[in-house]
Design an enzyme around this catalytic site. Structure first.
Site, short mmCIF file in Angstrom:
data_model
loop_
_atom_site.label_atom_id
_atom_site.label_comp_id
_atom_site.label_asym_id
_atom_site.label_seq_id
_atom_site.Cartn_x
_atom_site.Cartn_y
_atom_site.Cartn_z
N HIS A 1 0.85 -1.18 0.00
CA HIS A 1 0.00 0.00 0.00
C HIS A 1 0.88 1.24 0.00
O HIS A 1 2.02 1.21 0.47
CB HIS A 1 -0.89 0.02 1.24
CG HIS A 1 -1.83 -1.14 1.32
ND1 HIS A 1 -1.89 -1.97 2.41
CD2 HIS A 1 -2.75 -1.61 0.45
CE1 HIS A 1 -2.81 -2.89 2.22
NE2 HIS A 1 -3.34 -2.70 1.03
N GLU B 1 2.20 2.04 3.35
CA GLU B 1 2.64 0.91 4.15
C GLU B 1 4.12 1.02 4.50
O GLU B 1 4.55 0.59 5.57
CB GLU B 1 2.39 -0.39 3.38
CG GLU B 1 2.27 -1.61 4.27
CD GLU B 1 1.49 -2.71 3.58
OE1 GLU B 1 0.87 -3.50 4.28
OE2 GLU B 1 1.51 -2.77 2.34
#
EC number: 5.3.1.5
Length: 395
Positions: free
Chosen positions: A54, A57
């Protein structure tokens, strides 16, 4: 048979998969946080080809331009896995994971939020993350999952306006990518519900229809997930076949799902095994060249000792099904059964010589023997049992 994966199999994992701590709405985490570099190292040892992540992330939401420029996490991920395997999932571009990606402000979505200023900041943020992906990840593509683009009340959202705003956002991203000369495409990930009560672009068919309305449809495809389509009670291999037919299967998320319920994210093959068999058969026969990406979660009942075998099981199950599907197609009895089921006729155009010839052919209507056609069986059951025999290892 050897079911040990290699880089040629192009198996990839999201960092959030093995890194899931078991946190859910009804219980706290059951595993400690994993260092992304450790996840990459262990996945590489298992035979994985690459990782996805992501947008926030590895580089947290709110990082300064200098911090983003360093992009330490993205560098670690790229160096630790065989070259050219990276893919940045810009799921946060749609405000999908509120606690991670944008506290509070994206409660009503991102590209389709009723608040105009929220839509603006989320579009700008998506563009910033595109720059990051192109700079730091080889052969980057971006996945857009609109997890909070939807509604729980019919009065809360004019869906026609929301689709206009969704189109506007994707057109802006496409315009930016084109102006910058980036070699990057977008894969829209459908899902029917969860976390919103009803999500826009809920299925592969919805997403494919939406893409055709965009200003640069060639930049957009789909990233279907096994569990998402099966949550809607749909046949996942059929959806993938339509995406392949349209030339729009840009990526795929593999996992397991048992029927119409919450998004289970089981390891691949652990849900609807027949659907998994036909999916692998389709991908391999179609020559799909993209990564076989696993978006699963090791159950929260397990400790770290089971995380890596669970990931390995995804790859092993795919390879077993690939072997079983190849044996099915090579079986002479299957070849006979396929002919009896007249699959070769389906591959031929109905009006091979055109409209005029069809209308002039009396056997197409005037002399067509309805009773004889009605008496013909299709021989599908025998063909299906042969497939079951191969799937169950009985042939």
């Amino acid at each position: 048979m050897n079911y040990q994966p290699t880089s040629e199999d192009r198996f990839t994992f999201g960092l959030w998969t093995v890194g899931w701590q078991g946190l859910d709405p009804f219980g706290d985490a059951t595993r400690e946080a994993l260092d992304p570099a450790e996840s990459v190292r262990r996945l590489s040892q298992l035979g994985a080809y690459g990782v996805t992540f992501h947008d926030d992330e590895l580089i947290p939401f709110g990082s300064s331009d200098n911090e983003r420029g360093v992009a330490h996490g993205a560098g670690v991920a790229h160096q630790a896995v065989p070259a050219g395997a990276g893919r940045d999932r810009h799921e946060g571009a749609d405000g999908d994971d509120e606690p991670v990606h944008a506290p509070g402000c994206s409660r009503d979505g991102a590209f389709t939020a009723n608040d105009r200023d929220v839509r603006g900041t989320r579009c700008a943020r998506a563009i910033r993350n595109i720059d990051l992906a192109v700079e730091h990840v080889a052969r980057a593509s971006t996945c857009a999952w609109g997890g909070r683009e939807g509604a729980e009340s019919g009065a809360a959202k004019d869906v026609r306006d929301a689709l206009d705003r969704m189109k506007e956002a994707f057109d802006l991203l496409g315009e930016y990518v084109t102006e910058q000369g980036y070699d990057l495409k977008f894969a829209i990930e459908p899902k029917p519900n969860e976390p919103r009560g009803d999500i826009l672009l809920p299925t592969v068919g919805h997403a494919l229809a939406f893409i055709e309305r965009l200003e640069r449809p060639e930049l957009y495809g789909v990233n279907p997930e096994v569990g998402h389509e099966q949550m809607a009670g749909l046949n996942f291999p059929h959806g993938i076949a339509q995406a392949l037919w349209a030339g729009k299967l840009f990526h795929i998320d593999l996992n397991g799902q048992s029927g119409i319920k919450y998004d289970q994210d089981l390891r691949f093959g652990a849900g609807d095994l027949r659907a998994a068999f036909w999916l692998v058969d389709l991908l391999e026969r179609a020559g799909y060249a993209g990564p076989r990406h696993f978006d699963f979660k090791p159950p929260r009942t397990e400790n770290f000792d089971a995380v890596w075998p669970s990931a390995a099981g995804c790859m092993r199950n795919y390879l077993i099904l690939k072997d079983r599907a190849a044996a099915f197609r090579a079986d002479p009895q299957v070849q006979e059964a396929l002919a009896a089921a007249r699959l070769d006729e389906l591959a031929r155009p109905t009006a091979e010589d055109g409209l005029a010839a069809l209308l002039a052919d009396r056997s197409a209507y005037d002399t067509f023997d309805v009773d004889a056609a009605a008496a013909r069986g299709m021989a599908f059951e025998h063909l299906d049992q042969l497939a079951m025999d191969h799937l169950l290892g009985a042939r």
